[in-house]
Scaffold this active site. Structure first.
Site, PDB file in Angstrom:
ATOM      1  NE  ARG A  10       7.289  -1.008  -0.962  1.00  0.00           N
ATOM      2  CZ  ARG A  10       8.115  -0.061  -1.395  1.00  0.00           C
ATOM      3  NH1 ARG A  10       8.454  -0.018  -2.698  1.00  0.00           N
ATOM      4  NH2 ARG A  10       8.612   0.837  -0.568  1.00  0.00           N
TER       5      ARG A  10
ATOM      6  CE  LYS B 261      11.223  -1.795  -7.350  1.00  0.00           C
ATOM      7  NZ  LYS B 261      11.433  -3.065  -6.643  1.00  0.00           N
TER       8      LYS B 261
END
Length: 274
Positions: free
Chosen positions: A256, A222
């Protein structure tokens, strides 16, 4: 701690890994790689070999400013992949990454055992669909929508506000008859949060444990990791592993990630040396 989803019961007493399968042309990291169903299925099977305990199948990108996808298109992308994986008789649960009730219903009917909802069951009928099934659910916090969430995220107290939202949605699930061991919570890193918000939440993961549900953390590749390292999305492997390991040590139960093998091996070393 255990997490029940469909016919599966996951022991998440030690952190487990959820492998990402984006059946999308525009996801921020791997958009376009797995748009063909057979390619997505092959990738999913490879993630299982690498140690994924859950597969998360998504047909709509939730990156900042992503274009919305119709229900029909999302179904066209994900249902053949779910059906093919079920036909392979895989030994791990399939999660559907969606906020649309119609997609939830169709995915569960096709064999998905879990719903990973970035809008935290706020869409009409979403809660009822989970309650009427034996599927597990992950409730995520997001401020705004993917189209607006990074415009100007603001909180008076990000940890308290995220925790309050997760508590309210958890309680709604319980009141609807969804057992607590079918509920997972996700603070939503990168979804309507600045770098400072993300860091505050990462440090506060232990505070979310008293909600009594397993925690899912998704920091893989991210932008906050790029802000920390200066690296583009394709060069965030090491940062992603570090984020996963620290999150696991802070109490996260399911991580995740895109890079399953690397994360699984890192967690094995941590477990052995802890």
């Amino acid at each position: 701690m255990q997490f029940r989803c469909g016919r599966f019961t996951l022991d998440v007493g030690t952190p487990k890994v959820m492998g990402i399968v984006n059946v999308t042309p525009d996801s921020f990291s791997d958009g376009g790689k797995y748009t063909q169903a057979e390619v997505a299925v092959a990738h999913a099977l490879q993630l299982i070999e690498e140690g994924a305990a859950v597969l998360d199948i998504g047909g709509e990108s939730t990156r900042p400013n992503a274009a919305p996808v119709t229900v029909e298109e999302e179904l066209r992308r994900v249902i053949p992949v779910i059906e093919a994986l079920v036909a392979h008789n895989i030994a791990v649960p399939i999660s559907i990454d969606t906020y649309k009730p119609a997609v939830m219903r169709a995915a569960i009917a096709a064999g998905a055992s879990m719903v990973n909802d970035v809008r935290g069951l706020q869409e009409p009928e979403a809660l009822d669909i989970i309650a009427a099934s034996d599927a597990g659910v992950c409730i995520m916090h997001m401020q705004g929508t993917p189209q607006t969430m990074q415009d100007n995220p603001h909180y008076e107290d990000v940890v308290a506000e995220v925790k309050d939202f997760l508590r309210i949605q958890r309680d709604a699930c319980l009141q609807a008859g969804i057992q607590q061991d079918r509920i997972m919570l996700d603070p939503g890193f990168g979804f309507g949060k600045t770098r400072a918000h993300n860091i505050a939440l990462a440090k506060a993961l232990p505070q979310l444990l008293d909600l009594g549900c397993p925690l899912l953390v998704g920091l893989s590749r991210k932008s906050v990791l790029g802000q920390m390292t200066g690296n583009d999305v394709d060069a965030r492997l090491y940062a992603s592993i570090a984020a996963a390991v620290v999150s696991g040590m802070q109490g996260a139960h399911l991580l995740r990630v895109h890079d399953v093998k690397a994360t699984v091996e890192a967690l094995k070393v941590v477990a052995a040396l802890k």
